[in-house]
Every structure is written in C-alpha cells, then in structure tokens.
Design a protein around this motif. Structure first.
Motif, short mmCIF file in Angstrom:
data_model
loop_
_atom_site.label_atom_id
_atom_site.label_comp_id
_atom_site.label_asym_id
_atom_site.label_seq_id
_atom_site.Cartn_x
_atom_site.Cartn_y
_atom_site.Cartn_z
N GLU A 1 -67.20 82.43 14.90
CA GLU A 1 -65.46 82.68 15.85
C GLU A 1 -65.88 83.82 16.86
O GLU A 1 -67.16 84.46 16.64
CB GLU A 1 -64.74 82.99 14.51
CG GLU A 1 -64.10 82.49 13.84
CD GLU A 1 -63.41 82.99 12.04
OE1 GLU A 1 -63.28 83.26 12.94
OE2 GLU A 1 -63.91 82.84 11.44
N ASN B 1 -61.55 85.75 17.85
CA ASN B 1 -60.87 84.74 16.84
C ASN B 1 -59.53 86.55 16.81
O ASN B 1 -59.94 86.67 15.02
CB ASN B 1 -61.39 84.82 15.93
CG ASN B 1 -59.97 83.14 15.08
OD1 ASN B 1 -59.13 83.58 15.21
ND2 ASN B 1 -61.02 83.50 14.07
N GLN C 1 -54.87 78.12 16.09
CA GLN C 1 -56.52 79.62 16.11
C GLN C 1 -55.83 80.48 17.83
O GLN C 1 -55.62 80.17 18.89
CB GLN C 1 -57.73 79.53 16.40
CG GLN C 1 -58.73 80.75 15.80
CD GLN C 1 -59.02 80.92 17.48
OE1 GLN C 1 -59.18 80.33 18.64
NE2 GLN C 1 -58.98 82.24 18.09
#
Length: 622
Positions: free
Chosen positions: A463, A466, A516
């Motif tokens: 990630e 994020n 996301q």
C-alpha cells in the motif's frame, strides 16, 4: 546468462481499435515477451490523438489545437477475454474506464501488460527494455513490485519512442526553399518530419520544414538540417543549409508539452526531422525516448556493481555522411527528444558502490563533416522524470538534459540549435498519486449460515498512502449504498489482510463493491462480487504472482477452507507432475510457498486437494 549489454523485453502490447463500455477490441497483439491473462493488470494509454491545430502550408503548421486525451493513462484489471488464433481479440476490464480514450484515424490507443514481479520483494535478474514503438504498439516499459525492488540491472526505453523522419530522397537544385512548410513524401526537396502525438495519415504532411506537434520538421532544399523532437521543452531548429545562411531552410523544432505533463499524463519523446540530401550522404532524424513506469514501495541497490541506469533518452542522429567516414556535404537529421519516467516509489536506499543514474535527456543532432557550411541537425528536447515522493539524491543522479545542435561544417564555425529549456527543468518531485494504484490480491465474500452474516475478506500486497477502504452493498448490482469504511495501513511494503462482517442481510443475492481512497482523496474501485445467501460458499484459493518468473517463489493462499491436510500439485498440460507441496490448515486459512526454479516456462495447472475439497487453478511461468 545475459551479459550486461543484453536487454530483455518484458511486456505484452496490443492496439485498441474500439472501446464499448468495459470491452476493448484489440489488434496488433504482441505477446512475445508476456501475455494478457484474466486477473492481470493492464495499462491503457492514449499515445496519439487528433490534436493538430493548423494544417496550412505556413510556419504555423503543426501547432497544438486541443490536447484532448493524448498522454492519458490508467490501470485496469482484466476480468475476461476472448481469443482468435491464440491471441486476445477482446478484453473486458473489471470496472468503468475513467478517461475518455479517443479512437480515430489520427489517434492511437494501446494497452501494456502491467508486469508484476516479486512476492512481494524482487531482485532483477536481467536488464529490461521497452519494445521499440512501431506506430501502433510499444515504447513503454511498465513494471511493479509490491515490496522492495532491488536493482542489479538497468531499465531503459532509450530511443524507443516516436519515430524519426527519413532523410529526403536524393535530388534538387541549389535553391533555398524557405516557404515549403509541408510537402509530400515523394518530394526530393524536403526531409521527412519526425513523429509525434498526432498520428499523421495525410501524404501531404509528411515532409517539409514545419514541425508536426512534438515531431521535428525536416530540412528543405538545399541541404537543410532536420529539427529536434520536443517533449518537456521545444526541440532545436535544423541548420540553415548550403548557401542558405540568410534564408535558412532547416526544420522547426518540435513543440514543448510541459504545460500538460503531470503524473497522470506523459508522452514519448518526439522524433527528429530528417535532413535534405542531394549527394546521398544526408542522415535521418533520430527516434525519441519511450516511457518507463515503475511502482515499488522501495528501490535499493547493493554491493559494488558500479552503476545502474533507468533511462528514456532520445536517440542521437547520425552525421551527414550517414555515419560513415566520407565527406558530409548534405543535411543532417535532428535528435530525438527524451521520453518520460514515472517513479511511484516511496523510498530509495542506494549503495555508494552501486549508484543509480536516472535520465530522460534529448539526443544530439547530426553534424556536417564538409568544410563548407551545410546544416547540422537540431538537438532533441529534454524529457521528464517524475518522482511521486521527494527526489532521491543520496547516490542517485537525475538528469534531463537538452540535446545539442550538430555542427554545420567540419570546423563547427556554426551549429544548428540546441533544444530549448533549462537543464534538469524536467525533474518533478513530490508529484503525489499516480494512476498506478494499491495492489489488491483478492476480494472475497461468503455467507456464514450459523451467524447469518456475510464475511468479506480482502488483502493487499502493498500500500502507498492508503487512507481507507469503502465497502458498498447492492441488491441488484447497479445501485450501491455505503455500509462501512475500514482504515488502511498508509504506506506498507508487506501484505495486509482485512475483514468486515455484514450482519444486516436476509435471504437472496447481494453484491458488494470495494474501493480504496488515498490520503489526497483519490479513489480507485475494485471488482464487484456476488454473494448468494442460500447457496453453498466455495472455498477460495489465491495464487500469486501469476504469471511468475522462473525461479520466483509462488505463494498459495487458502481462505475459508476446512481444517485439515492439503496437497498442492503443479502439473503441466499433459498431467505430468512438476512440483508438489503439503499444507496443514488448522483454522480456516493457510499459506504455502513453492520454489519454481526447477519448473520450465509454460502453462501449468495447480491442483489443491483435501479429503473433502478439490480445486484447480492455472499458473503461468515465464
């Protein structure tokens, strides 16, 4: 073993000829070095568009109209595909395409496989290079590593971009054709224009002094020099020509595109224009640099390798004796512009004994080797290097230099123009989010009949910035409502697993969508999954990376499976076993790893078996 001078191409490419909703129709498919498979990620990129603003025979020919979609790109996952003759004919992507990609006779859209390496870390095993652009596909090197990318080899797209223009056919009398801005390919009076972000289909536009967007103009009669291609700045003009110092006939430099360049829009370097010749010793314009896209949590080097290179430099044009040792009394070609490099990387740790050089510089114009003034080629423009975070400086050198103009004669008493722009102005740091998103390993749901709830599970391989995930639910697969947000892990190089329990359900069918959101508010949507509450849940097996490179560790994740002993067998297409592993599951999930070093490249079946359950999955080894 590949030598340090050998480069391996690693991506698959295809031209997009139509887009209907989420379906892409393909041609010019090149799967020589990689493949397009269901579940893989691809990059959709608009290479050229119908963006020309003036097509009259004037110095204003080839200026930019509206930029439209040229240079835009985005990442999508392949949901399914059809084949014809063993190659993909159509690809359906997992969700709506965000950009408007234009497909017409003056535009080109392609897809590139977004090649995944590592599980999650990866050390390079060979130099990597982009496939040369051929007018339809190529020019882009795109790789991603979910963890740490250790560079032991170079990554390049040098001279892989827009094509340089050919030198003129041999001919013409001594005159200075200052006002021939455009002419046909059959004319011997002008070198050909370099290629740029407008796909030219008119035979009337291919030659002459005028630039064609970021493609450099050709040299005119008599012995005018070709111009340099443009990208982050404008290319340099070609030299004046023989007996044309007061009325120059060199090509115009390709235009600057800097006002449009950012982390979501980049261009290949424009090709240089070709020189005019009447003695058969002129030279062609050089090709521009391509595009390098790299996503990794961290980039490192180690040991005493000397130096590693990541580059998208424009090509240098040959001298007007066409690179030979004879006299050069014709016009030389212009240099290709530097291309574009995007480094979506959080941190760098580069060893002093193994330094890193990152470059997107313009190529030099060709020179004249005759005593009399003829015409050198203009220098190619610098390209751009974009860092998503701060520009690394410890043992890292970043360069975007302008190509120099070639000498107009053997004593170099005068020269064609160097490309415009201040050195290294094409370095952009802290650019933030790119369209190269968080890497999702899976999104899975099942109905627990005992708790009367839907259990949603997903995992990321890495990630970057994020902030959170959003979960949406729908009863019909079209109208969704937000039911929860789950905090993300910010920036992390290791795999992360998430879970959410939805106990507000009744009998029937439900659809769930996961998205996301980054810290800056940018949102990416992933797949929609369907859960039948009255049906029997299917156990889930995830295999990654897939495709995998030979010698790479392959991971098998079992989720929501009965406890017990599982055998994992890899078989070829003839059913012959090539590898095997055992896995004991005590709760409801488990992970096994398989070393693929002894497995040859090819397509395999991974069979996972327990006393109560069996599933087959496809695995590709490159």
């Amino acid at each position: 073993m590949l030598s340090i001078d050998t480069y391996a191409q690693v991506n698959a490419y295809a031209k997009v000829t139509a887009i209907s909703g989420n379906v892409l129709t393909l041609s010019n498919v090149n799967e020589t070095y990689h493949t397009f498979e269901d579940g893989d990620e691809i990059i959709i990129m608009q290479m050229q568009d119908n963006v020309i603003g003036d097509v009259t025979n004037a110095s204003t020919f080839g200026v930019l109209g509206s930029i439209q979609s040229a240079g835009l790109y985005e990442v999508k996952r392949i949901q399914s595909h059809t084949e014809s003759g063993g190659l993909p004919a159509t690809i359906t992507v997992n969700n709506a395409i965000t950009n408007t990609f234009n497909i017409n006779s003056n535009a080109t859209v392609q897809i590139i496989s977004y090649r995944l390496y590592g599980s999650p870390d990866y050390t390079t095993t060979a130099n990597m290079v982009a496939l040369d652009w051929d007018g339809n596909v190529g020019g882009v090197l795109a790789i991603r590593v979910n963890g740490v990318l250790t560079l032991a080899h170079s990554l390049t797209a040098n001279a892989a971009g827009f094509l340089g223009g050919a030198r003129s056919s041999t001919g013409g009398t001594v005159t200075c054709a200052t006002t021939t801005w455009i002419t046909t390919s059959s004319s011997g009076d002008s070198g050909r224009k370099g290629e740029g972000i407008y796909k030219n289909t008119s035979s009337s536009y291919v030659a002459g002094r005028a630039k064609i967007l970021n493609g450099g103009g050709g040299g005119n009669i008599h012995n005018g020099g070709g111009a340099g291609g443009g990208n982050y700045a404008a290319g340099g003009d070609g030299g004046p020509g023989y007996l044309c110092t007061s009325t120059p006939v060199g090509g115009q430099g390709g235009i600057s595109l800097s006002s449009y360049i950012n982390s979501t829009r980049v261009f290949m370097g424009g090709g240089g224009g070709g020189g005019h010749q009447n003695n058969g010793v002129g030279s062609a314009g050089a090709d521009g640099g391509g595009i390098v896209l790299i996503k990794a949590n961290s980039i490192t080097t180690s040991g005493s390798c000397g130096s590693i290179t990541i580059s998208a430099n424009g090509g240098a044009a040959l001298n007007s004796n066409n690179g030979g040792s004879g006299g050069g009394n014709d016009g030389a070609g212009g240099g290709g512009a530097g291309g574009s490099i995007i480094m979506d990387v959080s941190t760098f740790s580069v060893a002093p004994g193994c330094t890193l050089s990152v470059a997107a510089s313009g190529g030099n114009g060709g020179s004249v080797t005759d005593a009399a003034i003829h015409a050198g080629g203009g220098g190619g423009s610098q390209g751009v290097v974009i860092y998503s975070s701060a520009q690394p400086t410890s043992n890292v050198t970043t360069t975007t230099a302008s190509g120099t103009g070639g000498c107009n004669n053997s004593s170099c008493s005068s020269s064609a123009s160097t490309a415009s722009g201040t050195a290294n102005s094409g370095i952009v740091s802290n650019a933030g989010t790119t369209p190269l998103p968080v890497s999702l390993l899976y999104f899975k749901g099942l109905y627990n009949s005992e708790s009367k709830a839907v259990e949603l599970r997903w995992a990321t391989a890495s990630e970057h910035n994020n902030d959170h995930f959003t979960i949406e639910r729908s009863a019909n697969g079209e109208e969704f409502e937000t039911i929860a947000t789950v905090k993300g892990n910010g920036t992390i190089s290791t795999a992360s697993k998430y879970q959410y329990i939805d106990d507000q359900v009744r009998s029937g069918i439900y659809y769930y969508r996961l998205s996301q959101t980054d810290l800056d508010g940018t949102t990416v949507r992933f797949d929609i999954i369907r859960i039948e509450l009255d049906g029997q849940a299917e156990p889930f097996a995830s295999i990654y990376p897939n495709p995998a490179n030979r010698g790479e560790q392959v991971t098998v994740d079992l989720i929501d499976v009965p406890a017990g002993a599982y055998s994992i067998t890899i078989m070829d297409t003839q059913g012959i076993e090539v590898a095997k592993a055992q896995l004991s599951v005590s709760q409801s999930s488990g992970t096994a790893t398989i070393e693929s070093g002894s497995i040859l490249s090819g397509i395999y079946i991974v069979r996972i078996v327990s006393p109560a359950w069996q599933v087959n999955r496809k695995l590709i080894i490159h």
